[in-house]
Design a protein around this motif. Structure first.
Motif, mmCIF file in Angstrom:
data_model
loop_
_atom_site.group_PDB
_atom_site.id
_atom_site.type_symbol
_atom_site.label_atom_id
_atom_site.label_comp_id
_atom_site.label_asym_id
_atom_site.label_seq_id
_atom_site.Cartn_x
_atom_site.Cartn_y
_atom_site.Cartn_z
ATOM 1 N N LEU A 79 0.841 -1.194 0.000
ATOM 2 C CA LEU A 79 0.000 0.000 0.000
ATOM 3 C C LEU A 79 0.879 1.247 0.000
ATOM 4 O O LEU A 79 1.900 1.293 0.677
ATOM 5 N N HIS A 80 0.445 2.256 -0.758
ATOM 6 C CA HIS A 80 1.210 3.483 -0.901
ATOM 7 C C HIS A 80 0.287 4.684 -0.724
ATOM 8 O O HIS A 80 -0.776 4.744 -1.346
ATOM 9 N N GLY A 81 0.689 5.633 0.118
ATOM 10 C CA GLY A 81 -0.060 6.863 0.299
ATOM 11 C C GLY A 81 0.663 8.030 -0.352
ATOM 12 O O GLY A 81 1.834 8.278 -0.046
ATOM 13 N N VAL A 134 5.252 11.203 -0.584
ATOM 14 C CA VAL A 134 4.857 9.829 -0.268
ATOM 15 C C VAL A 134 4.875 9.623 1.239
ATOM 16 O O VAL A 134 5.733 10.164 1.947
ATOM 17 N N PHE A 135 3.926 8.826 1.717
ATOM 18 C CA PHE A 135 3.826 8.598 3.158
ATOM 19 C C PHE A 135 4.877 7.605 3.618
ATOM 20 O O PHE A 135 4.991 6.498 3.090
ATOM 21 N N ALA A 159 5.348 10.849 8.393
ATOM 22 C CA ALA A 159 5.253 12.082 7.616
ATOM 23 C C ALA A 159 5.236 11.771 6.134
ATOM 24 O O ALA A 159 5.596 10.668 5.704
ATOM 25 N N PHE A 160 4.814 12.765 5.359
ATOM 26 C CA PHE A 160 4.887 12.677 3.913
ATOM 27 C C PHE A 160 6.205 13.293 3.455
ATOM 28 O O PHE A 160 6.551 14.404 3.857
ATOM 29 N N VAL A 161 6.921 12.568 2.622
ATOM 30 C CA VAL A 161 8.258 12.964 2.182
ATOM 31 C C VAL A 161 8.238 13.196 0.669
ATOM 32 O O VAL A 161 7.664 12.387 -0.071
ATOM 33 N N ASP A 200 -3.875 9.490 13.919
ATOM 34 C CA ASP A 200 -3.899 10.214 15.191
ATOM 35 C C ASP A 200 -2.511 10.536 15.697
ATOM 36 O O ASP A 200 -2.355 11.334 16.629
ATOM 37 N N ALA A 201 -1.489 9.928 15.095
ATOM 38 C CA ALA A 201 -0.143 10.075 15.626
ATOM 39 C C ALA A 201 0.555 11.355 15.166
ATOM 40 O O ALA A 201 1.611 11.687 15.664
ATOM 41 N N TRP A 202 -0.040 12.076 14.213
ATOM 42 C CA TRP A 202 0.621 13.279 13.714
ATOM 43 C C TRP A 202 -0.398 14.304 13.261
ATOM 44 O O TRP A 202 -1.554 14.041 13.173
#
Length: 232
Positions: free
Chosen positions: A182-184, A196-197, A203-205, A230-232
């Protein structure tokens, strides 16, 4: 008045199609075998083939407002369809029949669907849109809408959909077996950059500096029940 759509159809048939005719004939003869399910927002500025550099037969595409994934509905297993089963059916087909190796969830900057989560939609005039947007409600921040809040909500919405995908039994089985990734993604339209997550960084990089094309919804520690959303 001139029929521009008809003119475009004729240009495709007369000028574009001859250059790719052999490819389409192969796809008809051999069937389609895409390796990627691309779940993207319906926004006209998001063009999956341009982002991924792919051509005919390489992407199985689902487009909807916000690039949302409906929760998996257990009642569907007993013949009682409920909820938003158009997108759900496409996910099932891609994983069970096409055996895709990747699922990409791609949101983007300046998303009207995410903005509407803050500004609201009149359920009296657009009841289906209002109900659909509720699928992104968990990503909303308890703040006034700003450009930064919009960006963060767009990204949080992507992670939320990754989490929902893992509730699909066929998706979880394939992920657990190492046969599906899976890719975000969050596409910044004005920069031409996909972020990309990275679950390890939370984080998204930017893809230009990332070591991978995006990781799944899990935190790096087995058994951790804290949601990445919820973590960020």
């Amino acid at each position: 008045m001139p029929d521009e759509l008809l003119a475009r159809l004729r240009r495709f048939h007369d000028h574009t199609f001859p250059g790719v005719q052999d490819r389409f004939q192969d796809l008809v003869r051999d069937g389609q075998h895409p390796t990627i399910l691309f779940i993207g927002c319906s926004d006209s500025r998001l063009v999956p083939y341009l982002l991924t550099g792919t051509g005919p037969g390489e992407l199985f595409i689902v487009r909807n407002v916000g690039a949302f994934v409906p929760p998996y509905d257990i009642r569907a297993q007993h013949g009682q369809l409920a909820g938003f089963h158009g997108t759900t059916a496409a996910i099932e087909y891609a994983v069970l029949n096409l055996k895709v190796a990747h699922i990409i969830v791609c949101g983007h900057s300046h998303c009207g669907g995410v903005r509407a989560l803050y500004e609201g939609v009149d359920p009296g005039t657009a009841p289906n849109l209002a109900a659909w947007l509720d699928l992104g409600r968990e990503a909303v921040l308890p703040v006034q809408l700003t450009d930064e809040a919009l960006r963060r909500t767009e990204q949080r919405a992507v992670v939320l959909q990754l989490e929902r995908l893992m509730d699909y039994p066929m998706v979880r089985r394939q992920v657990d077996a190492g046969q599906l990734a899976l890719h975000g993604w969050h596409y910044v339209i004005e920069d031409g950059e996909v972020h990309v997550f990275d679950v390890h960084q939370g984080a998204f990089v930017p893809a230009s500096s990332s070591e991978h094309s995006g990781t799944g919804p899990f935190l790096p520690f087995a058994g951790d029940d804290i949601s990445p959303v919820d973590a960020w």
